[in-house]
Design a protein around this motif. Structure first.
Motif, short mmCIF file in Angstrom:
data_model
loop_
_atom_site.label_atom_id
_atom_site.label_comp_id
_atom_site.label_asym_id
_atom_site.label_seq_id
_atom_site.Cartn_x
_atom_site.Cartn_y
_atom_site.Cartn_z
N GLU A 1 0.45 -1.32 -0.15
CA GLU A 1 -0.34 0.34 -0.53
C GLU A 1 1.03 1.49 0.11
OE1 GLU A 1 -2.92 0.22 2.75
OE2 GLU A 1 -3.85 -1.92 2.62
N SER A 2 2.19 1.36 0.79
CA SER A 2 3.13 2.53 0.82
C SER A 2 4.24 2.54 -0.62
CB SER A 2 3.84 2.20 2.06
OG SER A 2 4.79 0.88 2.08
N LYS B 1 11.37 4.16 0.02
CA LYS B 1 10.50 3.85 0.44
C LYS B 1 9.30 5.10 -0.57
CE LYS B 1 12.08 2.11 4.45
NZ LYS B 1 11.17 1.67 5.22
N GLY B 2 8.17 4.54 -0.77
CA GLY B 2 7.08 5.00 -0.86
C GLY B 2 7.16 5.54 -2.93
N ASP C 1 6.44 1.09 -0.73
CA ASP C 1 7.83 0.89 -0.30
C ASP C 1 8.86 -1.08 -1.21
OD1 ASP C 1 7.37 2.25 1.44
OD2 ASP C 1 7.52 1.34 2.95
#
Length: 285
Positions: free
Chosen positions: A49-50, A71-72, A52
């Motif tokens: 969902e993020s 990240k992201g 990563d």
């Protein structure tokens, strides 16, 4: 103009049930042929969902040499490797994740153990109003392709790589619709690669007990689009790695040195302990 891979040529097994840093499936992969490194993207555990990701660096025997965390960044649907004239190696990925998918693209250098966020890379959004941007790099033609969605419809756009690096997006080579992916339109896209004048696509799902049972050797298809016409020129079901448990097709890339190879990835193993295998189709003739 590069030759086209014949998708009807039997696939050859190369790497078999190799491990990555995370226990998740591979998402995409690409080659640094100057240094004989294989780069593989996977979702970090719990990172869907993020957006990563974990970027793995391996040798051509499948031995893990290092990893980075992103990240992201997105889902890792596709990636590219650029060998620059100054000797630097640039990794291209999606970036700026929203609902798990990158809304732009970026490039960065690999440093073992490092973590990157959207705040310490330069994010490019070359197609106004688009979503889900995913790159592929061809060092043979020195071009970059971006798969993207406009009005939720998937398309491809291709640029000269140097022009794209210079942030001149005004004059792409072609822009074409994604088409011909799979006979069953509900089967998901699993990756693509640009090689010369052609785009190679992969679609399919993991084995299950109902619609895609192991006894039928899977529903994976490779297909080829001609970027000059936008037309489907070939589509072929592949049973490569049919003996694998789980067997989810994930990622496609071209290895150029020696006899060029069109490579496809297959995930296997149990949840939390996934492995990956690579098969290839050599350039015939």
């Amino acid at each position: 103009m590069t030759e086209r891979f014949d998708l009807a040529v039997p696939a050859v097994r190369w790497l078999w049930k190799k491990a990555l840093h995370e226990g998740t499936v591979l998402q995409s992969f690409a080659f640094d042929e100057t240094h004989q490194h294989l780069y593989v993207l996977q979702l970090a555990a719990g990172g869907a969902e993020s957006g990563d990701l974990c970027l793995n660096r391996l040798d051509y025997d499948g031995m893990l040499l290092g990893r980075m965390h992103l990240k992201g960044f997105g889902h890792g649907v596709s990636m590219g490797v650029q060998n620059a004239a100054d000797g630097n190696v640039w990794i291209w990925t999606e970036a700026a994740a929203k609902e798990g998918y990158g809304q732009g693209v970026t490039r960065f250098r690999f440093f073992d153990g490092a973590t990157r966020t959207g705040e310490d890379v330069a994010i490019r959004k070359p197609i106004a109003g688009s979503t889900n941007n995913q790159p592929s790099v061809c060092m043979t033609s020195k071009r970059i392709a971006i798969r993207y969605r406009l009005d939720n419809k998937p398309r491809y756009r291709v640029w000269d790589l140097d022009t794209f690096v210079a942030r001149d997006y005004a004059d792409p080579i072609p822009d074409l619709a994604q088409t011909g992916l799979h006979p069953d339109l509900s089967v998901p896209f699993q990756g693509y690669a640009l090689y010369g004048d052609h785009l190679y696509q992969l679609a399919g799902t993991a084995y299950d007990g109902t619609t895609n049972p192991p006894a039928e050797h899977g529903n994976a298809y490779l297909s080829c689009l001609d970027i000059r016409t936008g037309k489907l020129v070939q589509r072929q079901r592949t049973e490569a790695g049919h003996s694998l448990d789980y067997r989810e097709p994930e990622g496609v890339a071209v290895r150029r040195t020696g006899t060029p190879r069109l490579c496809m990835g297959l995930a296997s193993g149990s949840a939390g302990a996934r492995r990956f295998s690579l098969y290839y189709k050599p350039l015939s003739g």
